[in-house]
Design an enzyme around this catalytic site. Sequence first.
Site, short mmCIF file in Angstrom:
data_model
loop_
_atom_site.label_atom_id
_atom_site.label_comp_id
_atom_site.label_asym_id
_atom_site.label_seq_id
_atom_site.Cartn_x
_atom_site.Cartn_y
_atom_site.Cartn_z
N GLY A 239 0.77 -1.24 0.00
CA GLY A 239 0.00 0.00 0.00
C GLY A 239 0.80 1.29 0.00
N CYS A 342 -12.30 3.43 -29.34
CA CYS A 342 -13.62 4.02 -29.46
C CYS A 342 -14.30 4.13 -28.10
CB CYS A 342 -14.47 3.17 -30.40
SG CYS A 342 -13.59 2.79 -31.91
N GLU A 343 -13.74 4.94 -27.22
CA GLU A 343 -14.28 5.19 -25.89
C GLU A 343 -13.80 6.58 -25.48
OE1 GLU A 343 -15.91 3.09 -23.64
OE2 GLU A 343 -15.71 1.18 -24.70
N TYR A 371 0.59 -1.81 -12.07
CA TYR A 371 -0.80 -1.85 -12.53
C TYR A 371 -0.91 -1.26 -13.94
CZ TYR A 371 -1.10 -2.81 -7.61
OH TYR A 371 -0.88 -3.35 -6.37
C1 LIG Z 1 -2.69 -5.22 -4.07
C2 LIG Z 1 -2.19 -5.84 -2.84
C3 LIG Z 1 -0.91 -5.54 -2.36
C4 LIG Z 1 0.00 -4.54 -3.02
O1 LIG Z 1 -0.45 -3.24 -2.90
P1 LIG Z 1 0.49 -2.02 -3.36
O2 LIG Z 1 -0.34 -0.83 -3.09
O3 LIG Z 1 0.80 -2.21 -4.78
O4 LIG Z 1 1.70 -2.07 -2.51
C5 LIG Z 1 -0.48 -6.20 -1.23
N1 LIG Z 1 -1.27 -7.09 -0.59
C6 LIG Z 1 -2.51 -7.39 -1.02
C7 LIG Z 1 -3.31 -8.39 -0.28
C8 LIG Z 1 -3.01 -6.78 -2.16
O5 LIG Z 1 -4.24 -7.07 -2.57
#
Ligand SMILES: *Cc1c(COP(=O)(O)O)cnc(C)c1O
Length: 416
Positions: A239, A342-343, A371
């Site tokens: 995160g 086409c969006e 991502y």
């Molecule tokens: C997506 C996810 C992560 C990674 O999140 P980041 O924001 O890319 O660091 C880690 N653990 C779980 C369970 C996730 O779903």
Amino acid sequence: MHDFHFKNGELCCENAKVSAIAQRVGTPFYLYSYKTLTDHFLKIQRAFAPLDPLICFAMKSNGNLSVVKSLVELGAGIDIVSIGELGKALLAGADPQKIVFASVGKTEEEIAFAIETGILLFNVESEPELAQINLIAAKMKRRVQAALRINPDVPAPTHEYTNTGSLKKKFGIDLGTARRIFRTQAQYSHVKINGVHIHIGSQIIGPRPFVGAIKKVADFIDGLRAEGITIEYLDIGGGLGIIYKDENPQTAQQYADKVVPILEKTGLKIIMEPGRFIVGNAGIFVTKVLYVKDNGLKKFVIVDGGMNDLIRPMLYDAYHEIVPVAQTRGVPQKCDVVGPICESGDFFAHDRLLPRVKKNDLLAVMSAGAYGYVMSSNYNVRPRVAEVMVRSSKFKIVKERETFKDLVRGEKIISW
Ligand SMILES: *Cc1c(COP(=O)(O)O)cnc(C)c1O
């Protein structure tokens, strides 16, 4: 922060010219810097050294085998979310005992394969899932380890779609249910519930949500301990936010300074699951200008990449910096950078100030390593693009551009 910079007016990745790579592989393509991605991993490793945690790269952020392999070589474990990711993690040489498996909807097939593989932990997201894992493990005459993914119900100031730590979201188990499961775990004779897992969201800039969530589960674990229920692992998820525009995200060290003292006190083995922090700024998306058009109201720069290649702007309203690969002078002009699809959602930027660009100019969409490719699709029957990795002055294709054959593979024209 990253190894994409201008040298003599030319965008370089480490010591390789982006334009030279484009000439060889064609456009569009993703370009990754080996140094940036490994540096980011090492930054987390150093900052958390006092805990010697298991750092499981969240491969859903970038599943390229060479990316995963580069991190595995540094000792990384892998956080997987599907059987496909498990297969790729193994291909990249990951140690099964360093693999953790999260997903709110693990299928029987996925559970069985993960048991067979001998992964370290299932991060369990519901009671029925725990029962299912127990049943399959019993059938296979195995005993497996699990951590309960707790939904700590803390606010995480991030995009609605990347917020996962609130009870309004599908993720994890509420504290009350988790406590009850721990107390009645004897019924799951083939699962050792040996940890607690949290992951509260993505692109989180400051420490407060993490600290809040970790404190909450640390208290929860203390409560269990008081009842004589002990565990070995605490998985604090991923995160960590990165810079896309003008964010001022915590560094790995600042994050560690805040949470290591709390984690140390638990005495547990710590697992982390960073994704974006490692690969986000380690990749760019390179695309070519096809046309520039002005309809009197707006100017549009039409490029050969589209939302099927990089969907973050459409999906999350995400901001990505865009720079011409060859620096140009002149007064910046406001324009929309859009793809051919086409969006109306097929855009990389709205009302962005860009230097004047023309047909065949290359643009780099920055911070696209996480991502990006993994969310790409074949919409509009467009082949997935190539992925390239640079190390110093060398570059290698780490995923070939798809061909027309790839696009129709498995498809049949039937006759009744
Ligand atoms: C997506 C996810 C992560 C990674 O999140 P980041 O924001 O890319 O660091 C880690 N653990 C779980 C369970 C996730 O779903």
